[in-house]
Design an enzyme around this catalytic site. Structure first.
Site, short mmCIF file in Angstrom:
data_model
loop_
_atom_site.label_atom_id
_atom_site.label_comp_id
_atom_site.label_asym_id
_atom_site.label_seq_id
_atom_site.Cartn_x
_atom_site.Cartn_y
_atom_site.Cartn_z
CG ASP A 225 11.08 35.21 98.26
OD1 ASP A 225 11.18 36.42 97.99
OD2 ASP A 225 12.04 34.41 98.29
CG ASP A 226 7.27 31.51 98.41
OD1 ASP A 226 8.09 31.73 97.49
OD2 ASP A 226 7.49 30.73 99.34
CG HIS B 286 9.89 33.42 93.94
ND1 HIS B 286 11.23 33.27 94.18
CD2 HIS B 286 9.26 32.70 94.92
CE1 HIS B 286 11.41 32.50 95.24
NE2 HIS B 286 10.22 32.12 95.70
CG HIS C 177 8.04 28.15 94.68
ND1 HIS C 177 8.69 27.27 95.51
CD2 HIS C 177 8.35 29.38 95.15
CE1 HIS C 177 9.33 27.94 96.45
NE2 HIS C 177 9.15 29.23 96.25
CG HIS D 22 8.73 33.28 102.68
ND1 HIS D 22 9.88 33.29 103.43
CD2 HIS D 22 9.03 32.64 101.53
CE1 HIS D 22 10.84 32.66 102.76
NE2 HIS D 22 10.35 32.25 101.60
#
Ligand code: ZN
Length: 295
Positions: free
Chosen positions: A107-108, A158, A162, A252
């Site tokens: 993620d991210d 995603h 955020h 991540h």
């Protein structure tokens, strides 16, 4: 008599030289216990991410609207399991328990500090993974976004900035998802159908909206806890002690600008080959759950 004395001196001299050599070898091996080790001593590396000398612009790009995961994340596996039981066609937490396959998810990203390193490792071990991208970061790092797909990995949505959607609501969810789809469509030529909520924060309203927008919400069944900026050893233990057939593993490849994810990068050098030795295959989420990753 003279010869005998000379021989004796010569013998002592050679013995002392050999003794010095033996002691220095032992001393050297004690001085370099980590020589040849793959994992460096993480204690010597600053754990803030600032060591890269980021510019103000880069720092701005590396901020997550809802804050660093370590501040905003509240693991809620029981709530998410109950939500999954209520919405089995929208929310996915794992693949089949009969499969010797697992899915690594990151993620991210894309994050220029970590994503390329992770892609290199995945290539080395011929493992496929799924990257849940932040729209603003994909727009800023188009080359890395393209590379992810070119190397056979799947991408998911995603959100664009955020945020914590459980605090923002469904309208915000809709435009965050749509803006990210549009930017990914522009870079990659398709809109992904996989969505992962920031911080794993979901509720019934949000899950229903994800379904209405034609997306699947992808959770996880194994949390590496790498968002706590753990050591490679701790991350590896968290994954390997909770792994199961069909696992979706949360990791991540990017973070808030203050986050250091070198532990994640290093841990992959052990997690992937150890599981592969057991015959486990690393596949993308769409392969694991047999769905189309594009709308
Ligand atoms: Zn996130």
């Amino acid at each position: 008599m003279k010869n005998k004395l000379l021989f004796k001196r010569y013998f002592y001299f050679i013995s002392i030289i050999i003794l010095i050599m033996l002691v220095s070898c032992k001393y050297q091996s004690e001085q370099n216990p980590l020589e040849g080790e793959q994992i460096p001593d993480m204690g010597n590396i600053p754990r803030t991410g600032q060591w890269i000398n980021l510019t103000d612009e880069q720092i701005e790009m590396m901020k997550l609207e809802g804050g660093a995961e370590i501040e905003g994340r509240k693991p809620n596996p029981i709530s998410n399991n109950l939500l999954q039981q209520k919405y089995p066609n929208i929310l996915v937490l794992r693949g089949s328990l009969n499969d010797k396959r697992v899915a690594l998810t990151f993620d991210d990203g894309p994050d220029p500090r970590y994503t390329p390193q992770i892609l290199d490792i995945l290539k080395k071990y011929d493992a496929k993974a799924t990257f849940f991208l932040v729209g603003a970061r994909a727009a800023a790092h188009r080359g890395i976004t393209e590379r992810i797909v070119e190397e056979g990995h799947a991408v998911g949505n995603h959100t664009y900035w955020h945020p914590n959607l459980s605090k923002e609501g469904v309208e915000r969810l809709e435009w965050e998802v749509t803006d990210t789809e549009n930017v990914l469509n522009e870079i990659l030529g398709y809109k992904p159908s996989l969505f992962r909520p920031p911080y794993g924060a979901l509720n019934e309203e949000l899950v229903e909206k994800v379904g209405e927008l034609g997306n699947s919400a992808i959770g996880w069944s194994v949390d590496s806890l790498d968002w706590m900026q753990l050591s490679p050893e701790q991350i590896k233990n968290n994954v390997l002690s909770n792994i199961h057939p069909g696992a979706i593993i949360l990791m991540h490849d990017g973070g808030h600008w203050t986050m250091d994810l070198l532990g994640t990068v290093q841990s992959l050098h052990e997690i992937i080959p150890e599981l592969q030795e057991d015959g486990v295959e690393f596949v993308t989420v769409p392969e694991l759950i047999d769905i189309n990753d594009r709308k």
